[in-house]
Design a protein around this motif. Structure first.
Motif, PDB file in Angstrom:
ATOM      1  N   VAL A 600       2.136   2.520 -11.385  1.00 26.21           N
ATOM      2  CA  VAL A 600       1.095   3.150 -11.598  1.00 26.21           C
ATOM      3  C   VAL A 600      -0.255   2.745 -10.792  1.00 26.21           C
ATOM      4  O   VAL A 600      -0.950   3.336 -10.538  1.00 26.21           O
ATOM      5  N   ASP A 601      -0.316   1.409 -10.884  1.00 22.02           N
ATOM      6  CA  ASP A 601      -1.532   0.827 -10.077  1.00 22.02           C
ATOM      7  C   ASP A 601      -1.376   1.264  -8.662  1.00 22.02           C
ATOM      8  O   ASP A 601      -2.284   1.474  -8.059  1.00 22.02           O
ATOM      9  N   ALA A 602      -0.175   1.302  -8.073  1.00 22.58           N
ATOM     10  CA  ALA A 602      -0.130   1.899  -6.790  1.00 22.58           C
ATOM     11  C   ALA A 602      -0.562   3.312  -6.558  1.00 22.58           C
ATOM     12  O   ALA A 602      -1.260   3.826  -5.480  1.00 22.58           O
ATOM     13  N   ALA A 603      -0.288   3.991  -7.504  1.00 24.67           N
ATOM     14  CA  ALA A 603      -0.843   5.413  -7.446  1.00 24.67           C
ATOM     15  C   ALA A 603      -2.540   5.534  -7.668  1.00 24.67           C
ATOM     16  O   ALA A 603      -3.298   6.608  -7.562  1.00 24.67           O
ATOM     17  N   GLY A 604      -3.061   4.264  -8.243  1.00 28.87           N
ATOM     18  CA  GLY A 604      -4.445   4.456  -8.356  1.00 28.87           C
ATOM     19  C   GLY A 604      -4.884   5.542  -9.454  1.00 28.87           C
ATOM     20  O   GLY A 604      -4.059   5.588 -10.537  1.00 28.87           O
ATOM     21  N   ARG A 605      -6.035   6.053  -9.462  1.00 27.21           N
ATOM     22  CA  ARG A 605      -6.368   7.118 -10.265  1.00 27.21           C
ATOM     23  C   ARG A 605      -6.387   8.550  -9.880  1.00 27.21           C
ATOM     24  O   ARG A 605      -6.942   9.537 -10.185  1.00 27.21           O
TER      25      ARG A 605
END
Length: 665
Positions: A600-605
């Motif tokens: 999820v962090d890799a996808a950012g916002r």
């Protein structure tokens, strides 16, 4: 670097490799028929080599102390005279402390592997050889300054380090407790150990042998003793047993000292081209079947454009008579050998030294001889004739030219046998202590930026896997990475890189760092990242104190790598890897939330990217470990983290099981 890449398919069915636009243009043509069967892993190759050294080894005075120091402190610094077997002793020490984890490798200060003070240089359980026997004053001084930091890292990683110091070097007081002096082992015992390994009965070599006594009185190096023993073995095999041990030793002695003069006299009296061609072919193909020798001599005459002898075939000398003229004969097994031990080596040296204008033609003949189609031309004979040519290059100070010879032999069009010869000739140079370093650097330059025509990429790939990786895995990783960046279609370099990286957590960590923090080709490295960043391997400790995924640096690499993959690659390329990541979360209870959080962090916002991740998770549910219910639970947990990342609602608090009835609260 403005050249655009080109792709040319010249052999149907062969995988094609081509570079990206920001690299030098190159064309790679590798026929699938050239691909060998899966070879042994680099780790297995290294361990087998160390095992052989241990079998040949005779403990020198001081070896017991070296073992005790290494066992107590994980580090020992060996000092001994040149020729005492210091390097072999170091390798044996490291073989004896094998723990089942980690890898053996040689540290190379001054090359691209990094400073000795780099904590990432040492992996858990690694066995490290730092050979400074030939270091100059400045190199030795720098190594001493770095040893304390290196020792600390070695102890933290439960690894072992053996340093071979210059024989005339000095150590500061704080390093002296780690020093162990070794002396020459008993020369006769070393000699007899080699004979025992050659399966020569004990009673045969207990007899007096004046030639052996003369040889040992010279205080030869351990390597020279091994060669003398091998010549005795071959003399025993070639001469009748009744000749005895003393005669075998005389043959071994004379092979060192007498044959070069005799060969010079022989060549001077054998002036005819056909005689010299037969002499050269017999030396290069020594031990081959008579048919092969005959064809080899004819091939040399053809290579030199020698006018054909018009004498009627039945009137000319037969092969037996021609061989007798040069001191050779056909044995009962149909194979041709000179009458004197190692006479073939003296002949090869004479032709190479005294006919320099023909050296390139001798090289061309060698390549052509490997392509002879004959039931007696085996793969072993092909390798032998290539090695014999390579020996001449290296003996005369031209070892680096073997790389350019390999390039020439791998040019298109080529045959499978010539391509194998190209690999073998470059391997000979890389394995030689005098030329290994310079050739490794040349291989690096070629892998990184040379225009790789013909099948040169295949040659570089094979030597990286089979020659460089067993003892210098970090260098192999670097070179394979450059090759993998330039591949299109089939991906043998990428496959080899992934196979090598998984042999060590340290190598995997290093590759993740290269792919995400030091990338010069983001799109290509994003594809490489998906292969290297395997969630199962990251969450399994494999003998280490903790799994890689628990390291902050690895977590940062995972986020950065996935971010590049999600942005730069189309969904069909990254989706299978994302599904594997999600499936790993199903079984990795301890790291479930961390794996999902990193994704999820890799996808950012980015809402659209997060939505695609959610749809990928839904599609992965039916094949999840534990069935659809397990997959659905992971999808729900992923959705909670996505919602939290978008600020929609906090993640649901995990539900704790109720305590057993009557338990204290």
């Amino acid at each position: 670097m403005s050249d655009t890449f080109t792709t040319r398919v010249e052999q149907p069915g062969g995988p094609v490799h081509a570079g990206l636009g920001d690299f030098y243009s190159y064309t790679v043509n590798v026929d699938l028929g050239f691909q060998e069967s899966p070879s042994r892993s680099p780790r297995r190759i290294a361990d087998d080599h160390l095992r052989l050294l241990r079998q040949q080894f005779v403990d020198p005075p001081g070896m017991g102390m070296a073992r005790r120091v290494l066992d107590a402190s994980s580090t020992v610094i060996l000092r001994g005279d040149p020729g005492s077997g210091r390097t072999t002793a170091a390798c044996v020490l490291l073989y004896e402390v094998h723990q089942g984890v980690g890898i053996f490798r040689e540290l190379l200060p001054g090359e691209e592997e990094g400073a000795l003070t780099d904590p990432g240089l040492v992996g858990v359980g690694d066995r490290l050889l730092l050979n400074l026997a030939e270091a100059d004053i400045s190199q030795w001084a720098q190594a001493r300054r770095d040893l304390s930091a290196l020792r600390k890292t070695v102890q933290e990683q439960q690894a072992h380090l053996v340093v071979v110091m210059p024989h005339d070097g000095a150590l500061e007081s704080h390093l002296q407790p780690f020093q162990a002096d070794i002396a020459r082992p008993p020369a006769m015992e070393v000699f007899r150990r080699h004979l025992r390994l050659h399966r020569i009965p004990y009673e045969e070599y207990q007899l007096p042998a004046p030639a052996l006594d003369e040889f040992l009185a010279e205080e030869p190096s351990m390597e020279e003793i091994a060669r003398f023993a091998d010549r005795v073995r071959r003399a025993r095999a070639a001469l009748p047993v009744r000749e005895g041990f003393a005669t075998w030793c005389e043959q071994s002695r004379d092979a060192r000292t007498q044959w070069r003069k005799e060969v010079s006299a022989l060549v001077a009296t054998r002036c005819a081209a056909a005689q010299r061609a037969l002499l050269f072919a017999t030396a290069m193909l020594h031990g081959a079947h008579a048919d092969v020798i005959h064809r080899g001599a004819a091939l040399l005459l053809s290579t030199l454009n020698t006018p054909r002898d018009e004498t009627p075939l039945l009137e000319g000398k037969d092969l037996a008579e021609r061989l007798e003229e040069i001191g050779a004969a056909v044995g009962p097994d149909g194979r041709v050998r000179f009458d004197k031990l190692d006479y073939d080596a003296a002949v090869r040296a004479h032709f190479w030294d005294h006919m320099p204008d023909l050296r390139h033609l001798f090289s061309s003949w060698t390549a052509q001889s490997t392509e002879l189609v004959d039931p007696h031309v085996t793969s072993g004979l092909r390798r032998t004739v290539v090695r014999r040519l390579a020996d001449q290059y290296m003996r005369t100070g031209r070892g680096n030219d073997l790389a350019f010879l390999a390039q020439e032999w791998s040019a298109t069009p080529t045959s499978r046998f010539r391509l194998e010869a190209a690999v073998d000739t470059l391997a000979c140079g890389l394995n030689d202590p005098r030329y290994g370093r310079s050739l490794r650097m040349l291989v690096y330059d070629w892998c990184k930026g040379k225009r790789l025509t013909g099948n040169l990429a295949h040659v570089l790939l094979r030597v990286c896997i089979d020659v460089i990786a067993p003892t210098h895995p970090d260098q192999a990783v670097t070179r394979l990475h450059h090759l993998a960046r330039r591949e299109r279609g089939a991906t043998p370099a990428l496959d080899a890189l992934c196979s090598l990286a998984v042999t060590s957590a340290r190598l995997r960590r290093r590759m993740l760092d290269r792919l995400t923090r030091h990338s010069t080709a983001p799109t290509v490295d994003a594809r490489l990242f998906l292969r290297i960043c395997d969630p199962v391997a990251l969450t399994h400790p494999t003998g280490a104190p903790r799994p890689l995924i628990d390291e902050r640096g690895v977590q940062d690499c995972a986020v950065a790598g996935w971010a590049e993959a999600l942005v730069r690659l189309p969904r069909p390329q990254w989706q299978p890897y994302a599904q594997r990541w999600l499936h790993a979360a199903c079984t990795a209870d301890k790291h479930r939330d961390l794996l999902l959080a990193l994704l999820v962090d890799a996808a950012g916002r980015n809402g659209s990217t997060l939505a695609v991740l959610y749809s990928v998770a839904r599609a992965a549910e039916p094949n999840a470990p534990g069935g659809r219910a397990s997959g659905a639970a992971i999808t729900e947990r992923l959705l909670q983290k996505i919602s939290s990342a978008q600020g929609l609602r906090p993640p649901a608090a995990p539900t704790e099981p109720a305590p057993p009835r009557g338990a204290a609260r």
